[in-house]
Design a protein around this motif. Structure first.
Motif, PDB file in Angstrom:
ATOM      1  N   PRO A   1       0.841  -1.202   0.000  1.00  0.00           N
ATOM      2  CA  PRO A   1       0.000   0.000   0.000  1.00  0.00           C
ATOM      3  C   PRO A   1       0.873   1.248   0.000  1.00  0.00           C
ATOM      4  O   PRO A   1       1.889   1.297   0.699  1.00  0.00           O
ATOM      5  N   THR A   2       0.476   2.240  -0.779  1.00  0.00           N
ATOM      6  CA  THR A   2       1.248   3.486  -0.828  1.00  0.00           C
ATOM      7  C   THR A   2       0.340   4.694  -0.684  1.00  0.00           C
ATOM      8  O   THR A   2      -0.782   4.700  -1.190  1.00  0.00           O
TER       9      THR A   2
ATOM     10  N   ILE B   1      -6.212   1.530  -7.647  1.00  0.00           N
ATOM     11  CA  ILE B   1      -6.629   2.613  -6.762  1.00  0.00           C
ATOM     12  C   ILE B   1      -8.048   2.288  -6.325  1.00  0.00           C
ATOM     13  O   ILE B   1      -8.906   1.978  -7.162  1.00  0.00           O
ATOM     14  N   VAL B   2      -8.264   2.314  -5.020  1.00  0.00           N
ATOM     15  CA  VAL B   2      -9.582   2.027  -4.470  1.00  0.00           C
ATOM     16  C   VAL B   2      -9.964   3.138  -3.497  1.00  0.00           C
ATOM     17  O   VAL B   2      -9.108   3.864  -3.013  1.00  0.00           O
ATOM     18  N   SER B   3     -11.253   3.261  -3.236  1.00  0.00           N
ATOM     19  CA  SER B   3     -11.733   4.242  -2.259  1.00  0.00           C
ATOM     20  C   SER B   3     -12.235   3.510  -1.035  1.00  0.00           C
ATOM     21  O   SER B   3     -12.825   2.437  -1.149  1.00  0.00           O
ATOM     22  N   GLY B   4     -12.008   4.103   0.132  1.00  0.00           N
ATOM     23  CA  GLY B   4     -12.504   3.498   1.356  1.00  0.00           C
ATOM     24  C   GLY B   4     -11.654   3.872   2.544  1.00  0.00           C
ATOM     25  O   GLY B   4     -10.903   4.842   2.524  1.00  0.00           O
ATOM     26  N   ILE B   5     -11.763   3.065   3.569  1.00  0.00           N
ATOM     27  CA  ILE B   5     -10.977   3.252   4.779  1.00  0.00           C
ATOM     28  C   ILE B   5      -9.656   2.509   4.555  1.00  0.00           C
ATOM     29  O   ILE B   5      -9.673   1.300   4.288  1.00  0.00           O
TER      30      ILE B   5
ATOM     31  N   ILE C   1      -7.855   5.856  -1.686  1.00  0.00           N
ATOM     32  CA  ILE C   1      -8.359   7.217  -1.549  1.00  0.00           C
ATOM     33  C   ILE C   1      -9.260   7.188  -0.327  1.00  0.00           C
ATOM     34  O   ILE C   1     -10.289   6.507  -0.327  1.00  0.00           O
ATOM     35  N   ASN C   2      -8.817   7.862   0.704  1.00  0.00           N
ATOM     36  CA  ASN C   2      -9.575   7.891   1.955  1.00  0.00           C
ATOM     37  C   ASN C   2     -10.946   8.496   1.679  1.00  0.00           C
ATOM     38  O   ASN C   2     -11.043   9.533   1.043  1.00  0.00           O
ATOM     39  N   GLU C   3     -11.989   7.818   2.121  1.00  0.00           N
ATOM     40  CA  GLU C   3     -13.335   8.324   1.870  1.00  0.00           C
ATOM     41  C   GLU C   3     -13.436   9.749   2.396  1.00  0.00           C
ATOM     42  O   GLU C   3     -13.227   9.994   3.578  1.00  0.00           O
TER      43      GLU C   3
ATOM     44  N   ALA D   1      -4.918  10.854  -8.192  1.00  0.00           N
ATOM     45  CA  ALA D   1      -4.372   9.578  -7.709  1.00  0.00           C
ATOM     46  C   ALA D   1      -3.907   8.715  -8.881  1.00  0.00           C
ATOM     47  O   ALA D   1      -2.841   8.095  -8.819  1.00  0.00           O
ATOM     48  N   GLU D   2      -4.679   8.683  -9.959  1.00  0.00           N
ATOM     49  CA  GLU D   2      -4.297   7.922 -11.160  1.00  0.00           C
ATOM     50  C   GLU D   2      -2.970   8.428 -11.719  1.00  0.00           C
ATOM     51  O   GLU D   2      -2.092   7.643 -12.065  1.00  0.00           O
TER      52      GLU D   2
END
Length: 149
Positions: free
Chosen positions: A10-11, A90-94, A41-43, A68-69
């Motif tokens: 994770p980065t 790249i994902v969004s969430g906690i 990406i932090n929600e 982010a991309e």
């Protein structure tokens, strides 16, 4: 020590993260492992209902995702010139939740991640993504502290 076939990294694109990446890449090379690079990406806080001039909430989310991309593309282009056995997403969430989900999805044999080295009240207030990953991961986790300045 066993062998590692899939390493999740994770980065957040910080200096600490880049320092930890060197360790992840070294291990990936050593074990000829697939490297899975993930950025979460932090929600964002839901700003609907507040007056936010000139920017809609959806537009803000879109701009964050686009940035982010670009950062991920640059990171992979500059850091992985001669290592082809990788994927990135790249994902969004906690952050800690998403890192754990990705590690499980990928059947990771190792997670390598940087820490910010916060202590005391900072650690209490901000928590630690790395700590939560260590506590809940089903595979080994290697945390890499930043070098002392």
């Amino acid at each position: 020590m066993g062998t590692f076939s899939t390493i999740v990294f994770p980065t957040d694109f910080s200096e600490n993260s880049e320092y930890a990446f060197d360790q992840a890449l070294t291990l990936a090379r050593q074990f000829n492992a697939r490297l899975v690079i993930v950025h979460v990406i932090n929600e964002p806080v839901d700003l609907r209902g507040f007056y936010v001039p000139h920017v809609s909430f959806e537009k803000l989310e879109e701009e964050i995702a686009e940035a982010a991309e670009k950062m991920m593309e640059k990171f992979c282009r500059t850091k992985l010139k001669d290592y082809a056995n990788f994927t990135s997403c790249i994902v969004s969430g906690i952050p800690y939740d998403e890192v754990l989900k990705k590690a499980e999805e990928e059947n990771a044999s190792l997670i390598v991640m940087g820490t910010h080295g916060r202590r005391g009240i900072d650690h209490f207030l901000f928590g630690s993504t790395a700590e939560r990953v260590v506590r809940n991961a089903k595979c080994p986790v290697m945390t890499v502290r930043p070098p002392e300045s």
